[in-house]
Design a protein around this motif. Structure first.
Motif, PDB file in Angstrom:
ATOM      1  N   GLY A  35       0.789  -1.225   0.000  1.00 42.12           N
ATOM      2  CA  GLY A  35       0.000   0.000   0.000  1.00 42.12           C
ATOM      3  C   GLY A  35       0.818   1.271   0.000  1.00 42.12           C
ATOM      4  N   ILE A  82       2.863   1.751  -3.365  1.00 39.41           N
ATOM      5  CA  ILE A  82       2.044   2.081  -4.529  1.00 39.41           C
ATOM      6  C   ILE A  82       1.525   3.515  -4.426  1.00 39.41           C
ATOM      7  CG2 ILE A  82      -0.073   1.538  -5.790  1.00 39.41           C
ATOM      8  CD1 ILE A  82       2.344  -0.308  -6.328  1.00 39.41           C
ATOM      9  N   VAL A  91      -5.232   2.298  -5.616  1.00 36.02           N
ATOM     10  CA  VAL A  91      -5.232   0.970  -6.229  1.00 36.02           C
ATOM     11  C   VAL A  91      -5.716  -0.051  -5.194  1.00 36.02           C
ATOM     12  CG1 VAL A  91      -3.818  -0.834  -7.296  1.00 36.02           C
ATOM     13  CG2 VAL A  91      -3.362   1.586  -7.788  1.00 36.02           C
ATOM     14  N   GLY A 108      -1.062  -3.018  -3.938  1.00 33.22           N
ATOM     15  CA  GLY A 108      -1.913  -1.927  -3.473  1.00 33.22           C
ATOM     16  C   GLY A 108      -2.622  -2.309  -2.182  1.00 33.22           C
TER      17      GLY A 108
END
Length: 338
Positions: A171, A174, A304, A328
């Motif tokens: 996470g 990204i 994402v 993501g």
């Protein structure tokens, strides 16, 4: 209302769905109907080993969630019933530097978190969410996005044309890749998956390195940068990757120290010799969150999301995080979309 709560040291299997009374906001607070959560590695750790991080039972996990204001307490201004909001990771870090008091207000740790159908939050512990995001997308912002924003833009003072090394495709990394694109910076992304690296290039990564095929990924990064090294590293690996991150960054460069996914000893001498700025990052303040959301709205950035799980399937979302195959964010959608 229904909640998920940690009731023991049994890991994901010790998560229990329970009923609790609906909370009412006190002075300076708002009640929120939660519509989505997202999961961070920190949340998984809290579920897997609550005793190790000092969590009292029962505890509602998860720091990240978004929903609608359903009631406001006395003295609250600037918020109204129906407003779409996300909770702040730290309920008492409005602005300025972090403090011990702010750290004691982390959702899903010292205090109950967001994995509940309804929550009460401080009025200064929520932010409006960008209009172009749905609830699941907005729920990804409080921890991972803000950590990346703080590490690069606030603490790192990221400039257009600079080069950033991003470790992995979770996470934080990204979001950092998306912020690099937004700010005109060049991103180098590492992963052991060629498929994930292909996706990263599709999102604008300047260069990629498969660290399984290239164990000396720091050397590869230096070669990509003409021997100089990168301006910034978003370091999510911890002790097991930090020495290579130190090697990969330029003289006078910046390392945002964010994660501790791996263990290892680190020699501090290269930090001194290269005058590296190594900065520990623990999410960010409400003021940073507001600034980040303004940038997200202006740039039309869309988080994402790798997978969505229904509220009833929350344990499966943690197992998905545990498997570490995501690209993501992983989301729990209270409205049942999967």
């Amino acid at each position: 209302m229904k909640v998920w709560q940690i009731v023991g040291d049994g890991g994901i299997d010790a998560l229990e769905q329970a009923d609790r009374p609906s909370p009412a906001p006190g002075p300076g607070q708002v009640a929120v109907r939660v519509r989505a959560n997202s999961i961070n590695y920190r949340d998984l750790n809290a579920v897997r080993a609550p005793g190790r991080v000092g969590i009292a039972f029962p505890r509602i996990p998860n720091s990240d969630g978004a929903g609608d204001v359903t009631a406001v307490g006395a003295g609250v201004t600037g918020l109204a019933v129906g407003d779409r909001v996300a909770g702040c990771f730290f309920q008492d870090w409005a602005a300025g530097g972090i403090s011990a008091a702010a750290m004691a207000s982390a959702l899903g740790g010292p205090i109950d978190g967001m994995l509940a159908e309804e929550v009460v939050l401080n009025a200064h512990g929520v932010v409006p969410v960008p209009d172009h995001l749905d609830y699941a997308e907005a729920a990804t912002l409080p921890c991972a996005a803000l950590t990346a924003w703080n590490g690069l833009v606030v603490s790192g003072d990221l400039k257009a044309g600079e080069t950033v090394l991003l470790l992995g495709t979770g996470g934080v990394s990204i979001f950092a890749l998306q912020f690099c694109a937004l700010m005109g910076a060049r991103a180098i992304v590492t992963s052991k998956s060629d498929g994930k690296l292909d996706r990263a290039r599709g999102m604008g990564a300047w260069r990629t390195v498969n660290y399984a095929d290239t164990p000396d990924w720091a050397g590869a990064v230096r070669e990509m940068t003409g021997g100089a090294g990168v301006d910034h590293v978003v370091e999510v690996g911890g002790g097991g990757t930090l020495e290579q991150s130190i090697e990969a960054v330029r003289v006078g460069g910046h390392i945002a120290m964010i994660g501790v996914l791996t263990q290892g000893a680190v020699n501090p001498i290269p930090i001194l010799r290269k005058s590296i700025r190594l900065h520990g990052i623990y999410v960010g303040s409400r003021a940073m969150f507001l600034d980040m959301n303004a940038a997200i709205a202006a740039g039309g950035l869309k988080p994402v999301i790798d997978r969505r799980f229904a509220f009833a399937d929350a344990p499966a979302a943690y197992r998905c995080m545990e498997a570490a195959g995501h690209f993501g964010k992983i989301v729990i959608d209270f409205d049942g979309r999967t």
